[in-house]
Structure formats: structure tokens, C-alpha cells
Design a protein around this motif. Structure first.
Motif, PDB file in Angstrom:
ATOM      1  N   ILE A  28       0.057   0.868  11.224  1.00  0.00           N
ATOM      2  CA  ILE A  28      -0.427  -0.943  11.347  1.00  0.00           C
ATOM      3  C   ILE A  28      -0.088  -1.646  10.189  1.00  0.00           C
ATOM      4  CG2 ILE A  28      -1.913  -2.182  12.122  1.00  0.00           C
ATOM      5  CD1 ILE A  28      -3.211  -0.059  13.550  1.00  0.00           C
ATOM      6  N   ASP A  29       0.921  -2.332  10.274  1.00  0.00           N
ATOM      7  CA  ASP A  29       1.195  -3.277   9.151  1.00  0.00           C
ATOM      8  C   ASP A  29       2.075  -4.510   9.412  1.00  0.00           C
ATOM      9  OD1 ASP A  29       2.506  -4.291   6.427  1.00  0.00           O
ATOM     10  OD2 ASP A  29       1.791  -2.512   5.712  1.00  0.00           O
ATOM     11  N   ASP A  30       1.563  -5.699   8.902  1.00  0.00           N
ATOM     12  CA  ASP A  30       2.379  -7.046   9.551  1.00  0.00           C
ATOM     13  C   ASP A  30       3.636  -7.158   8.825  1.00  0.00           C
ATOM     14  OD1 ASP A  30       1.444  -7.557   6.952  1.00  0.00           O
ATOM     15  OD2 ASP A  30       0.833  -9.812   7.667  1.00  0.00           O
ATOM     16  N   ASP A  31       3.874  -6.230   7.487  1.00  0.00           N
ATOM     17  CA  ASP A  31       5.046  -6.384   6.998  1.00  0.00           C
ATOM     18  C   ASP A  31       6.194  -5.632   7.571  1.00  0.00           C
ATOM     19  OD1 ASP A  31       7.378  -6.021   5.072  1.00  0.00           O
ATOM     20  OD2 ASP A  31       6.018  -6.874   3.469  1.00  0.00           O
ATOM     21  N   ALA A  32       7.287  -5.912   8.362  1.00  0.00           N
ATOM     22  CA  ALA A  32       7.968  -5.206   8.990  1.00  0.00           C
ATOM     23  C   ALA A  32       9.012  -4.135   8.099  1.00  0.00           C
ATOM     24  CB  ALA A  32       8.969  -6.046   9.933  1.00  0.00           C
ATOM     25  N   HIS A  33       9.366  -4.733   7.043  1.00  0.00           N
ATOM     26  CA  HIS A  33      10.133  -4.018   6.013  1.00  0.00           C
ATOM     27  C   HIS A  33       9.184  -2.586   5.454  1.00  0.00           C
ATOM     28  CE1 HIS A  33      12.997  -2.712   2.769  1.00  0.00           C
ATOM     29  NE2 HIS A  33      11.836  -2.882   2.107  1.00  0.00           N
ATOM     30  N   LEU A  34       8.120  -3.108   4.988  1.00  0.00           N
ATOM     31  CA  LEU A  34       7.162  -1.983   4.400  1.00  0.00           C
ATOM     32  C   LEU A  34       6.978  -1.042   5.296  1.00  0.00           C
ATOM     33  CD1 LEU A  34       4.910  -3.868   1.894  1.00  0.00           C
ATOM     34  CD2 LEU A  34       6.507  -2.305   1.272  1.00  0.00           C
ATOM     35  N   ARG A  35       6.437  -1.376   6.718  1.00  0.00           N
ATOM     36  CA  ARG A  35       6.161  -0.671   7.777  1.00  0.00           C
ATOM     37  C   ARG A  35       7.492   0.550   8.125  1.00  0.00           C
ATOM     38  NH1 ARG A  35       5.209  -4.254  11.549  1.00  0.00           N
ATOM     39  NH2 ARG A  35       6.965  -3.982  12.969  1.00  0.00           N
ATOM     40  N   ALA A  59       2.302  -1.042  14.988  1.00  0.00           N
ATOM     41  CA  ALA A  59       1.929  -2.700  15.322  1.00  0.00           C
ATOM     42  C   ALA A  59       2.032  -3.203  14.224  1.00  0.00           C
ATOM     43  CB  ALA A  59       0.597  -2.385  16.036  1.00  0.00           C
ATOM     44  N   GLY A  60       2.175  -4.561  14.297  1.00  0.00           N
ATOM     45  CA  GLY A  60       2.141  -5.675  13.487  1.00  0.00           C
ATOM     46  C   GLY A  60       1.200  -6.446  13.176  1.00  0.00           C
ATOM     47  N   ASN A  61       0.235  -6.453  14.401  1.00  0.00           N
ATOM     48  CA  ASN A  61      -0.918  -7.468  14.353  1.00  0.00           C
ATOM     49  C   ASN A  61      -1.986  -6.732  15.050  1.00  0.00           C
ATOM     50  OD1 ASN A  61      -0.461  -7.946  17.298  1.00  0.00           O
ATOM     51  ND2 ASN A  61       1.485  -9.092  16.622  1.00  0.00           N
ATOM     52  N   LEU A  62      -3.093  -7.628  14.895  1.00  0.00           N
ATOM     53  CA  LEU A  62      -4.520  -7.007  15.557  1.00  0.00           C
ATOM     54  C   LEU A  62      -4.148  -6.798  17.223  1.00  0.00           C
ATOM     55  CD1 LEU A  62      -7.192  -9.245  13.942  1.00  0.00           C
ATOM     56  CD2 LEU A  62      -6.680  -6.562  13.804  1.00  0.00           C
ATOM     57  N   LYS A  63      -3.561  -7.610  17.804  1.00  0.00           N
ATOM     58  CA  LYS A  63      -3.474  -7.602  19.202  1.00  0.00           C
ATOM     59  C   LYS A  63      -2.689  -6.281  19.558  1.00  0.00           C
ATOM     60  CE  LYS A  63      -1.614 -10.022  23.387  1.00  0.00           C
ATOM     61  NZ  LYS A  63      -1.046 -11.234  23.941  1.00  0.00           N
ATOM     62  N   LEU A  77      -2.828   4.664   9.669  1.00  0.00           N
ATOM     63  CA  LEU A  77      -2.379   3.805   8.551  1.00  0.00           C
ATOM     64  C   LEU A  77      -2.558   2.605   8.534  1.00  0.00           C
ATOM     65  CD1 LEU A  77       0.677   5.885   6.815  1.00  0.00           C
ATOM     66  CD2 LEU A  77      -1.694   5.819   5.782  1.00  0.00           C
ATOM     67  N   LEU A  78      -3.466   1.770   7.875  1.00  0.00           N
ATOM     68  CA  LEU A  78      -3.807   0.518   8.179  1.00  0.00           C
ATOM     69  C   LEU A  78      -3.631  -0.498   7.113  1.00  0.00           C
ATOM     70  CD1 LEU A  78      -5.367  -1.499  10.120  1.00  0.00           C
ATOM     71  CD2 LEU A  78      -7.687  -0.511   9.399  1.00  0.00           C
ATOM     72  N   ASP A  79      -3.203  -1.821   7.267  1.00  0.00           N
ATOM     73  CA  ASP A  79      -2.930  -2.563   6.325  1.00  0.00           C
ATOM     74  C   ASP A  79      -4.069  -3.732   6.883  1.00  0.00           C
ATOM     75  OD1 ASP A  79      -2.157  -4.519   4.389  1.00  0.00           O
ATOM     76  OD2 ASP A  79      -0.808  -5.330   5.672  1.00  0.00           O
ATOM     77  N   LEU A 114      -9.957  -4.650   9.231  1.00  0.00           N
ATOM     78  CA  LEU A 114     -10.950  -3.858   8.892  1.00  0.00           C
ATOM     79  C   LEU A 114     -11.775  -3.513  10.576  1.00  0.00           C
ATOM     80  CD1 LEU A 114     -12.959  -4.924   5.821  1.00  0.00           C
ATOM     81  CD2 LEU A 114     -12.038  -2.507   6.264  1.00  0.00           C
ATOM     82  N   GLU A 115     -11.552  -4.535  11.343  1.00  0.00           N
ATOM     83  CA  GLU A 115     -12.208  -4.385  12.584  1.00  0.00           C
ATOM     84  C   GLU A 115     -11.499  -3.214  13.332  1.00  0.00           C
ATOM     85  OE1 GLU A 115     -10.789  -7.219  15.906  1.00  0.00           O
ATOM     86  OE2 GLU A 115     -11.181  -8.558  14.061  1.00  0.00           O
ATOM     87  N   LEU A 116     -10.333  -2.962  13.024  1.00  0.00           N
ATOM     88  CA  LEU A 116      -9.556  -1.736  13.879  1.00  0.00           C
ATOM     89  C   LEU A 116     -10.254  -0.462  13.463  1.00  0.00           C
ATOM     90  CD1 LEU A 116      -5.826  -3.065  13.471  1.00  0.00           C
ATOM     91  CD2 LEU A 116      -7.540  -3.330  15.435  1.00  0.00           C
ATOM     92  N   ILE A 117     -10.803  -0.416  12.365  1.00  0.00           N
ATOM     93  CA  ILE A 117     -11.186   1.008  12.080  1.00  0.00           C
ATOM     94  C   ILE A 117     -12.540   1.344  13.032  1.00  0.00           C
ATOM     95  CG2 ILE A 117     -12.836   2.279  10.428  1.00  0.00           C
ATOM     96  CD1 ILE A 117     -11.283   0.597   8.131  1.00  0.00           C
ATOM     97  N   ASP A 118     -13.309   0.288  13.418  1.00  0.00           N
ATOM     98  CA  ASP A 118     -14.391   0.503  14.256  1.00  0.00           C
ATOM     99  C   ASP A 118     -13.888   0.802  15.752  1.00  0.00           C
ATOM    100  OD1 ASP A 118     -17.245   0.609  14.958  1.00  0.00           O
ATOM    101  OD2 ASP A 118     -16.949  -1.350  16.152  1.00  0.00           O
TER     102      ASP A 118
END
Length: 222
Positions: A14-21, A40-44, A59-61, A70-74
Motif C-alpha cells: 500500500i503506497d500512494d506513489d505509483a512509481h515507488l510501489r 492499493a494507492g489510497n485508504l479506500k 507493507l504500508l506507507d 496508520l488506521e489500516l494497521i488496526d
């Protein structure tokens, strides 16, 4: 050992940067012991990916376009309690690191300093270790040392629960050593180190290195 070519560790990225992802995903897929099962690139989209995919490590940005990762960890822990979370961020502010570990993350990597090592980080946490730089571990220990020894969370009589080897491993974890470095120092395999760390987690009823260090430091074990 978890993570073999015939049964690789499954990773949700999960990372919003498509290139780094793309770069991170390629690294993971180039190692036959790890594989990407979802992105995924965003919370939704991340919530949907967590719900729809079976995975072992996330792996989470943290800085996603539509909110705080951070909320995705829960979310992950509630739906995949045995999965591990590794935060991948361009920043390492103490508050962010502390919050991530308190929520149950098992690793915290700085993006620009970790290229080429993502499969290693994934395999390490999948086998009971943690991916955290020594400097971060020491900072967390210093932070925990400021907590009062009367913390109610450490009121249980657990001093005798750890073996002498487990106590030795925990002291080295608190010193910021990685599983590989601990193995070299103690002349045991990395797999054995990670087994000791898993046993420490189970005995102290914690989910991360940071929580184990906090528990021990508040008890005055070292």
C-alpha cells in the motif's frame, strides 16, 4: 522457516506513489521467497484490498492521499490477526514510529535507505523478527525509560517467565540489534533468534519488539 520458493510469503503493498510501489513490488517479485498478492494507492482501496486478499505481511506507507495509513494497521489486525505490518515512510518522526508500534506494526523502514532489501524485511517479520533500524530501537527504549515503573500494564508477575537465553536476546533487542546481528553475537542461527523473539512475544503477551522492550524496561529488567 517461513518463505520458501514453493510457498512464498504473501505481501500486500500500500503506497500512494505509483512509481515507488512498482519499484518495491518488482523487488519483492524478483525474490522467489516473496510475492505481491495485492496493491492499493489510497485508504479506500487499501481497506478493500485488506478485505479481499489473503496475505502474511502488509507493507504500508503512512502518508496516503486520502488519509493517514496508520488506521489500516488496526483494520488489518482485526481481519488478519496473524499478519504483520511494516511501515514504509520517507519520515521517521518519533511520534509516528511510536504510534505505529503501539498499534502493532512489526517494522518501520525509511524508503530511501531500504531499496534492495524489501524481501529481506518481509522474510524477517514473517519469521518472528522485526525490521527496525538500531537508531530507532534505541530512541524507543529511551522514550520508554521515561515511563513510570508503576505502569499498571506491568503489574503481572512475569519476571521468571523468560529463560536466560530469551532475556539475553531481549536485552540485545533493546540495544537495537537486528536478528542477524544477535545471531552472530550469540553464535546461533537467525532462525533460532526469531524463535526466541516469538516466544518472548507470547510470554509477555505483546505484538512487537517495541512493546517487549517497553514491558521489560518498565519492570526494571535492564
Amino acid at each position: 522457516m517461513v518463505g520458501q520458493p514453493e510457498k512464498p510469503v504473501r505481501v500486500l503493498l500500500i503506497d500512494d506513489d505509483a512509481h515507488l510501489r512498482m519499484v518495491i513490488a518488482q523487488e519483492i517479485m524478483n525474490d522467489r521467497r516473496t510475492m505481491v498478492v495485492g496493491q492499493a494507492g489510497n485508504l479506500k482501496d487499501a481497506r478493500k484490498a485488506i478485505r479481499q486478499n489473503d496475505f502474511d505481511v502488509m507493507l504500508l506507507d503512512l502518508n496516503l492521499g486520502d488519509g493517514d495509513g496508520l488506521e489500516l494497521i488496526d483494520v488489518m489486525k482485526s481481519q488478519h490477526p496473524h499478519a504483520e505490518a511494516i511501515v514504509v515512510s520517507v519520515m521517521e518522526t518519533e511520534e509516528q514510529v511510536l504510534r505505529a508500534f503501539e498499534l502493532g506494526a512489526t517494522g518501520y523502514l525509511v524508503k530511501n535507505s531500504w531499496f534492495g532489501n524489501y524481501p529481506q524485511a518481509v522474510l524477517q517479520v514473517a519469521n518472528g523478527g522485526a525490521s527496525i533500524t538500531p537508531s530507532l530501537a534505541r530512541r524507543l527504549l529511551q522514550r520508554y525509560d521515561k515511563k513510570p515503573a508503576s505502569d499498571p500494564q506491568v503489574s503481572l508477575s512475569t519476571t521468571d517467565r523468560l529463560s536466560s537465553r530469551e532475556s539475553e536476546v531481549l536485552r540485545m533487542v533493546a540495544g537495537g540489534y537486528t536478528s542477524v546481528e544477535i545471531g552472530v553475537q550469540l553464535q546461533i542461527s537467525t532462525m533460532t533468534v526469531n524463535t526466541h523473539i516469538k516466544n518472548i512475544y507470547r510470554k509477555l503477551q505483546v505484538r512487537s519488539r517495541a512493546q517487549a522492550v517497553r514491558f521489560a524496561s518498565l519492570r526494571g529488567w535492564f
